[in-house]
Design a protein around this motif. Structure first.
Motif, PDB file in Angstrom:
ATOM      1  N   LEU A  45     -16.390  81.039  14.588  1.00 46.91           N
ATOM      2  CA  LEU A  45     -16.417  80.624  15.990  1.00 46.91           C
ATOM      3  C   LEU A  45     -15.348  79.579  16.266  1.00 46.91           C
ATOM      4  O   LEU A  45     -14.673  79.616  17.301  1.00 46.91           O
ATOM      5  CB  LEU A  45     -17.803  80.081  16.351  1.00 46.91           C
ATOM      6  N   LEU A  46     -15.186  78.646  15.326  1.00 51.37           N
ATOM      7  CA  LEU A  46     -14.130  77.643  15.474  1.00 51.37           C
ATOM      8  C   LEU A  46     -12.754  78.312  15.448  1.00 51.37           C
ATOM      9  O   LEU A  46     -11.851  77.920  16.196  1.00 51.37           O
ATOM     10  CB  LEU A  46     -14.235  76.601  14.358  1.00 51.37           C
ATOM     11  N   GLY A  47     -12.596  79.343  14.616  1.00 50.28           N
ATOM     12  CA  GLY A  47     -11.335  80.071  14.568  1.00 50.28           C
ATOM     13  C   GLY A  47     -11.018  80.750  15.888  1.00 50.28           C
ATOM     14  O   GLY A  47      -9.868  80.736  16.344  1.00 50.28           O
ATOM     15  N   VAL A  48     -12.038  81.338  16.517  1.00 46.97           N
ATOM     16  CA  VAL A  48     -11.833  81.974  17.818  1.00 46.97           C
ATOM     17  C   VAL A  48     -11.446  80.942  18.868  1.00 46.97           C
ATOM     18  O   VAL A  48     -10.558  81.175  19.703  1.00 46.97           O
ATOM     19  CB  VAL A  48     -13.111  82.730  18.253  1.00 46.97           C
ATOM     20  N   ALA A  49     -12.106  79.784  18.830  1.00 41.93           N
ATOM     21  CA  ALA A  49     -11.796  78.728  19.793  1.00 41.93           C
ATOM     22  C   ALA A  49     -10.365  78.232  19.620  1.00 41.93           C
ATOM     23  O   ALA A  49      -9.647  78.021  20.601  1.00 41.93           O
ATOM     24  CB  ALA A  49     -12.783  77.572  19.634  1.00 41.93           C
ATOM     25  N   ILE A  50      -9.921  78.072  18.374  1.00 40.59           N
ATOM     26  CA  ILE A  50      -8.543  77.645  18.122  1.00 40.59           C
ATOM     27  C   ILE A  50      -7.566  78.733  18.559  1.00 40.59           C
ATOM     28  O   ILE A  50      -6.496  78.450  19.103  1.00 40.59           O
ATOM     29  CB  ILE A  50      -8.365  77.301  16.626  1.00 40.59           C
ATOM     30  N   GLY A  51      -7.922  79.988  18.344  1.00 43.37           N
ATOM     31  CA  GLY A  51      -7.087  81.084  18.824  1.00 43.37           C
ATOM     32  C   GLY A  51      -6.940  81.059  20.336  1.00 43.37           C
ATOM     33  O   GLY A  51      -5.883  81.394  20.876  1.00 43.37           O
ATOM     34  N   VAL A  96     -18.718  72.969  11.580  1.00 43.27           N
ATOM     35  CA  VAL A  96     -17.714  73.875  12.156  1.00 43.27           C
ATOM     36  C   VAL A  96     -18.268  74.617  13.361  1.00 43.27           C
ATOM     37  O   VAL A  96     -17.539  74.906  14.321  1.00 43.27           O
ATOM     38  CB  VAL A  96     -17.193  74.871  11.091  1.00 43.27           C
ATOM     39  N   LEU A  97     -19.571  74.933  13.341  1.00 43.39           N
ATOM     40  CA  LEU A  97     -20.177  75.600  14.496  1.00 43.39           C
ATOM     41  C   LEU A  97     -20.132  74.690  15.727  1.00 43.39           C
ATOM     42  O   LEU A  97     -19.769  75.122  16.826  1.00 43.39           O
ATOM     43  CB  LEU A  97     -21.614  75.993  14.184  1.00 43.39           C
ATOM     44  N   SER A  98     -20.485  73.437  15.535  1.00 43.96           N
ATOM     45  CA  SER A  98     -20.473  72.485  16.652  1.00 43.96           C
ATOM     46  C   SER A  98     -19.061  72.268  17.167  1.00 43.96           C
ATOM     47  O   SER A  98     -18.831  72.215  18.381  1.00 43.96           O
ATOM     48  CB  SER A  98     -21.092  71.151  16.209  1.00 43.96           C
ATOM     49  N   LEU A  99     -18.104  72.135  16.261  1.00 43.84           N
ATOM     50  CA  LEU A  99     -16.712  71.976  16.686  1.00 43.84           C
ATOM     51  C   LEU A  99     -16.236  73.189  17.483  1.00 43.84           C
ATOM     52  O   LEU A  99     -15.527  73.056  18.488  1.00 43.84           O
ATOM     53  CB  LEU A  99     -15.814  71.765  15.460  1.00 43.84           C
ATOM     54  N   GLY A 100     -16.617  74.371  17.029  1.00 41.76           N
ATOM     55  CA  GLY A 100     -16.233  75.589  17.738  1.00 41.76           C
ATOM     56  C   GLY A 100     -16.797  75.647  19.146  1.00 41.76           C
ATOM     57  O   GLY A 100     -16.099  76.007  20.093  1.00 41.76           O
ATOM     58  N   ILE A 101     -18.079  75.281  19.292  1.00 39.68           N
ATOM     59  CA  ILE A 101     -18.712  75.303  20.612  1.00 39.68           C
ATOM     60  C   ILE A 101     -18.052  74.290  21.542  1.00 39.68           C
ATOM     61  O   ILE A 101     -17.776  74.573  22.718  1.00 39.68           O
ATOM     62  CB  ILE A 101     -20.225  75.026  20.487  1.00 39.68           C
ATOM     63  N   ILE A 102     -17.768  73.093  21.021  1.00 41.25           N
ATOM     64  CA  ILE A 102     -17.129  72.056  21.833  1.00 41.25           C
ATOM     65  C   ILE A 102     -15.741  72.512  22.276  1.00 41.25           C
ATOM     66  O   ILE A 102     -15.375  72.405  23.455  1.00 41.25           O
ATOM     67  CB  ILE A 102     -17.036  70.730  21.044  1.00 41.25           C
ATOM     68  N   LEU A 103     -14.963  73.040  21.326  1.00 42.97           N
ATOM     69  CA  LEU A 103     -13.604  73.464  21.656  1.00 42.97           C
ATOM     70  C   LEU A 103     -13.620  74.636  22.633  1.00 42.97           C
ATOM     71  O   LEU A 103     -12.793  74.704  23.553  1.00 42.97           O
ATOM     72  CB  LEU A 103     -12.866  73.852  20.370  1.00 42.97           C
TER      73      LEU A 103
END
Length: 264
Positions: A45-51, A96-103
């Motif tokens: 999920l964090l990878g998708v958010a960074i993408g 990493v899940l929380s970072l992904g949701i925030i991003l």
């Protein structure tokens, strides 16, 4: 465009992932790495958010990058004796899940919906995606075939494998990176929430019918392939989400197997 033409890329992509889910899922079951697979799924999920931030939403590169970094972080932290593996995995997974949701919240303008990230959207696969899946999965299968015997020795007994000259540390790292790549590819099939099920359920079902590791890996791929076929058909018939339909099919096959074996 007919229904068959519409479903064909999804079917071929799903079968391509299923052929790797058997052998790779067998190692997950043997080594009890289910929680590790879950951690990689959360990092996706964090990878998708960074993408989304990099404006390359349709590329698997950010997901592979973040999942790989998560695996490397785990390898580094495992060398520290102050925490157990389950604690480390719990910390990494939720961080990493929380970072992904925030991003993702800060950068919502993406072509990928949050729902498709969580439960997958196999029907969005194009033929370019299918070709990529088969190319990458061929490399994964070649790696597993080449290192099959050392991997089996490592599963049986790590210390004994080390005395026989097996590079246990390198093999562990290779398997973690392979799983990171598989997680990145599987997101479109089952989404972040259900990736671990794709690894565990076919292998767990095949385990009851197998007398050798090779047979379990092969039957795991067969179970996953049948589940993709039935799940995709049910999704088209009932207009249900494809990923959850496939996972429920896998769960039913596992339940039937358990009932048959318990009856005997």
């Amino acid at each position: 465009m007919t229904l068959v033409q519409f479903l064909l890329p999804a079917l071929m992509g799903g079968l391509g992932l299923a052929m790797v889910a058997g052998p790779l899922g067998s190692f997950v079951v043997w080594r009890r790495m289910a929680y590790f697979g879950d951690t990689l799924a959360h990092s996706a999920l964090l990878g998708v958010a960074i993408g989304s931030v990099w404006r390359i939403e349709q590329s698997m590169f950010p997901v592979i990058l973040i999942s790989g970094c998560t695996a490397l972080t785990l390898v580094f932290l495992q060398k520290k004796p102050f925490l157990g593996n389950d604690t480390l995995l719990g910390i990494l997974a939720h961080t990493v899940l929380s970072l992904g949701i925030i991003l993702y919240t800060f950068f919502p303008n993406t072509s990928i919906s949050f729902q498709s990230i969580l439960i997958g959207d196999l029907l969005m696969l194009g033929w370019d995606d299918v070709i990529s899946i088969y190319c990458i999965n061929t490399l994964i299968l070649l790696l597993l075939c080449y290192f099959w015997r050392p991997l089996i020795n490592m599963v049986i007994h790590e210390d004994l494998a080390t005395t026989e000259g097996v590079q246990v540390g390198r093999l562990n790292l290779m398997m973690m990176m392979v799983m990171a790549v598989f997680v990145a590819m599987s997101m479109q099939l089952t989404g972040v929430l259900l990736i671990t099920a794709l690894l565990i359920l076919p292998a767990a079902t095949a385990r009851y019918w197998s007398s050798t590791p090779e047979k379990m890996a092969f039957l795991g791929s067969i179970v996953a392939s049948i589940s993709v076929l039935i799940g995709l058909f049910l999704a088209a018939l009932m207009d249900s989400p494809v990923g959850p339909s496939i996972v429920v099919t896998m769960a039913v096959m596992f339940g039937v197997t358990l009932a048959v074996k318990s009856g005997r």
